[in-house]
Design an enzyme around this catalytic site. Structure first.
Site, PDB file in Angstrom:
ATOM      1  N   ASP A   1      -9.914-105.944   1.371  1.00  0.00           N
ATOM      2  CA  ASP A   1      -9.695-105.170   0.146  1.00  0.00           C
ATOM      3  C   ASP A   1     -10.604-105.652  -0.970  1.00  0.00           C
ATOM      4  OD1 ASP A   1      -7.621-103.303   0.818  1.00  0.00           O
ATOM      5  OD2 ASP A   1      -6.263-105.013   0.990  1.00  0.00           O
TER       6      ASP A   1
ATOM      7  N   ASP B   1      -2.158 -97.994   5.775  1.00  0.00           N
ATOM      8  CA  ASP B   1      -2.122 -99.323   5.147  1.00  0.00           C
ATOM      9  C   ASP B   1      -1.006 -99.371   4.108  1.00  0.00           C
ATOM     10  OD1 ASP B   1      -2.662-101.801   4.035  1.00  0.00           O
ATOM     11  OD2 ASP B   1      -4.462-101.137   2.980  1.00  0.00           O
TER      12      ASP B   1
HETATM   13  O1  LIG Z   1      -4.066-102.939   0.698  1.00  0.00           O
HETATM   14  C1  LIG Z   1      -3.055-103.524   0.574  1.00  0.00           C
HETATM   15  C2  LIG Z   1      -2.335-103.264  -0.665  1.00  0.00           C
HETATM   16  O2  LIG Z   1      -3.195-102.492  -1.469  1.00  0.00           O
HETATM   17  C3  LIG Z   1      -2.655-104.487   1.636  1.00  0.00           C
HETATM   18  O3  LIG Z   1      -3.658-104.465   2.624  1.00  0.00           O
HETATM   19  C4  LIG Z   1      -1.422-104.140   2.352  1.00  0.00           C
HETATM   20  O4  LIG Z   1      -0.636-103.213   1.687  1.00  0.00           O
HETATM   21  C5  LIG Z   1      -0.674-105.363   2.614  1.00  0.00           C
HETATM   22  O5  LIG Z   1       0.302-105.170   3.556  1.00  0.00           O
HETATM   23  P1  LIG Z   1       1.868-105.222   3.247  1.00  0.00           P
HETATM   24  O6  LIG Z   1       2.190-103.952   2.556  1.00  0.00           O
HETATM   25  O7  LIG Z   1       2.456-105.360   4.609  1.00  0.00           O
HETATM   26  O8  LIG Z   1       2.123-106.399   2.392  1.00  0.00           O
END
Ligand SMILES: O=C(CO)[C@H](O)[C@H](O)COP(=O)(O)O
Length: 214
Positions: free
Chosen positions: A34, A174
């Site tokens: 990210d 995601d």
């Molecule tokens: O891009 C993201 C947030 O913008 C993260 O990659 C993702 O959401 C993280 O995973 P989790 O929701 O399981 O904590």
């Protein structure tokens, strides 16, 4: 077959080498990185230097997610790393093809991302020209949010549109992807599942192959 991508920003940043080794052992398919600018989202993400070092250390393909305004400017800072995929947000530009051509012209697979509130209609015409669509199941920016069930209908919508195109971009999801939500996203048509703090990086497991089921 469904692919798994690890959201590397959610890994232990002080133990990145060990984390990458564990992900290789688990045969993870991609590393989701990210990049955040503090403007499009209220958070900061990974920079080119660390991603460059990750690329040198591992053969796991990189999947860069630009949660930034001005995608052209930010993407250009990372092109030299030659990731497998680059996703930019539909909400950040009106000229999708300028960005798609920039990505593809560098030999990288192009992906367009949409936030949960964004209608599939805005990207339906480019689905025939991209390699992947990243459908956020939480608002981009932060880990640990609640899964947006309404995105399931949008995944089905994308699948339907692609049936009539001669192109089948991968559908990546995601945000809060875990044992509870995986069956629903797979049923809806997701192909690539991003695993973050609600699954692989929940600090409760040591063997990451637990989540990366083939
Ligand atoms: O891009 C993201 C947030 O913008 C993260 O990659 C993702 O959401 C993280 O995973 P989790 O929701 O399981 O904590």
């Amino acid at each position: 077959m469904v692919k798994f991508a690890a959201s590397i920003i959610c890994a232990n940043q002080l133990e990145l080498k060990q984390e990458l080794q564990k992900l290789e052992n688990a045969h993870i398919d991609m590393l989701h990185c990210d990049i955040m600018d503090g403007v499009f989202v209220n958070n900061l993400g990974m920079g080119p230097y660390v991603i460059e070092q990750i690329k040198e250390y591992t053969k796991i393909p990189l999947d860069l997610h630009f949660a930034t305004v001005d995608p052209e400017k930010f993407i250009k800072l990372f092109l030299y790393i030659k990731p497998e995929y680059i996703s930019f947000h539909a909400e950040t530009t009106e000229d999708y093809y300028k960005i798609i051509n920039l990505i593809k012209g560098s030999g990288i697979k192009a992906s367009i991302a949409i936030s949960p509130e964004t209608s599939v209609n805005v990207i339906k015409d480019v689905l025939k020209d991209i390699d992947m669509i990243l459908m956020m199941t939480v608002n981009p920016g932060f880990a640990g949010q609640v899964f947006r069930k309404d995105v399931l209908g949008k995944i089905r919508q994308v699948k339907e549109i692609c049936k009539n195109n001669n192109n089948n971009p991968l559908i990546e999801v995601d945000g809060n992807i875990n044992e509870k939500t995986i069956p629903d996203v797979i049923n809806a048509g997701a192909d690539v599942l991003v695993l973050g703090t609600s699954s692989i990086f929940n600090n409760k497991i040591n063997d990451y192959s637990h989540y990366v089921k083939k």
